[in-house]
Design an enzyme around this catalytic site. Structure first.
Site, PDB file in Angstrom:
ATOM      1  N   PRO A   1       0.827  -1.206   0.000  1.00  0.00           N
ATOM      2  CA  PRO A   1       0.000   0.000   0.000  1.00  0.00           C
ATOM      3  C   PRO A   1       0.865   1.262   0.000  1.00  0.00           C
ATOM      4  CG  PRO A   1      -0.850  -1.572   1.573  1.00  0.00           C
ATOM      5  CD  PRO A   1       0.478  -2.114   1.099  1.00  0.00           C
ATOM      6  N   GLU A   2       0.461   2.235  -0.784  1.00  0.00           N
ATOM      7  CA  GLU A   2       1.183   3.491  -0.847  1.00  0.00           C
ATOM      8  C   GLU A   2       0.460   4.540  -0.013  1.00  0.00           C
ATOM      9  OE1 GLU A   2       2.733   4.743  -4.563  1.00  0.00           O
ATOM     10  OE2 GLU A   2       3.020   2.721  -5.320  1.00  0.00           O
TER      11      GLU A   2
END
Length: 287
Positions: free
Chosen positions: A2-3
């Site tokens: 996840p960013e």
């Protein structure tokens, strides 16, 4: 992994359940995730009152009235599920994810208002720890970290200083957390495409006007992704078990062989590999 937009979406989902609440029950169902829990992890959190949930780069930060901050990182497959009190509003617009496997429910938090937050992580690459709140910036996880990309400290002047004399491409440097905190591969590709800057151009040769355009592109793509709920790549899910859909708006990432969407370009998105990561870019308009 996840960013920043995915982590920010999770923060916004968890905040209504955790902010200002006393943690009446904390359960760690195994001794470790990616790293061992602190020996007194459960004791230091049980009965503590939480402050407001924050985010630094890709970390979630929950301060407590005991001088500790609970630091949480999702790793590659970490996700939170919440049982909200009735009437709570779901953040963003989502399509729904499959229910997580209860075998992977590793940490549970319950609040005095009846909220229940469960952390799932099939591969256990995420982690949780406790850090002294007043010394958080000096903690090894955060020391030397660059500015947040949505903050006023991230501007063209900052990039000019960071890029000065550097021969590496801006793609590589923007992934350096010492230069800017929280940017990841997907959104760097997107921002460079919007700014029409080659990912391999020597960063020290990018002028101030183009750096300002890059800063604006970074902010725009992150803001749009947060508003859309992040990306559904791999196993990411928001705190209410829902998937975001920003990947439907990707203009470069994952679009190898498709037309570049920049106005007046007419080029075709190509893929290359930089430092072991796929880079998607337009060789016509990104210079």
């Amino acid at each position: 992994m996840p960013e920043l937009p995915e982590v920010e979406t999770v923060r916004r989902g968890l905040s209504p359940v955790l902010d200002g609440q006393r943690l009446t029950r904390v359960e760690a169902r195994r001794p470790d995730l990616r790293f061992p829990f602190p020996p007194d992890f459960v004791q230091r959190l049980t009965g503590a009152r939480a402050g407001n949930l924050a985010r630094r780069a890709k970390y979630l930060l929950l301060p407590t009235d005991r001088g500790d901050t609970l630091v949480m990182h999702l790793g590659m497959t970490g996700r939170f599920e919440i049982a909200r009190p009735e009437g709570a509003v779901r953040p963003g617009q989502f399509v729904y994810a499959a229910d997580p496997d209860p075998r992977h429910a590793h940490v549970v938090f319950e609040t005095e208002a009846g909220g229940r937050v469960t952390y799932y992580d099939p591969r256990r690459f995420g982690f949780m720890g406790l850090a002294e709140t007043d010394a958080l910036a000096e903690h090894p996880w955060f020391a030397g970290m660059g500015p947040e990309p949505l903050s006023a400290d991230f501007d063209a002047a900052h990039l000019a200083r960071a890029f000065e004399g550097r021969r590496q491409g801006p793609k590589t440097l923007l992934l350096d957390q010492r230069i800017v905190a929280g940017l990841g591969n997907i959104y760097v590709c997107e921002a460079l495409n919007r700014a029409r800057i080659s990912p391999s151009r020597p960063a020290g040769r990018i002028g101030h006007e183009r750096l300002a355009r890059l800063v604006q592109a970074v902010r725009e793509v992150l803001a749009e992704a947060i508003a859309a709920g992040g990306s559904t790549l791999r196993d990411y899910a928001s705190a209410d078990g829902a998937l975001g859909y920003f990947q439907h708006s990707f203009r470069a990432y994952g679009r190898e062989g498709e037309p570049c969407l920049n106005p007046g370009c007419g080029g075709t998105i190509a893929r290359t590999v930089q430092a072991g990561r796929s880079t998607f870019y337009c060789p016509v308009c990104q210079r």
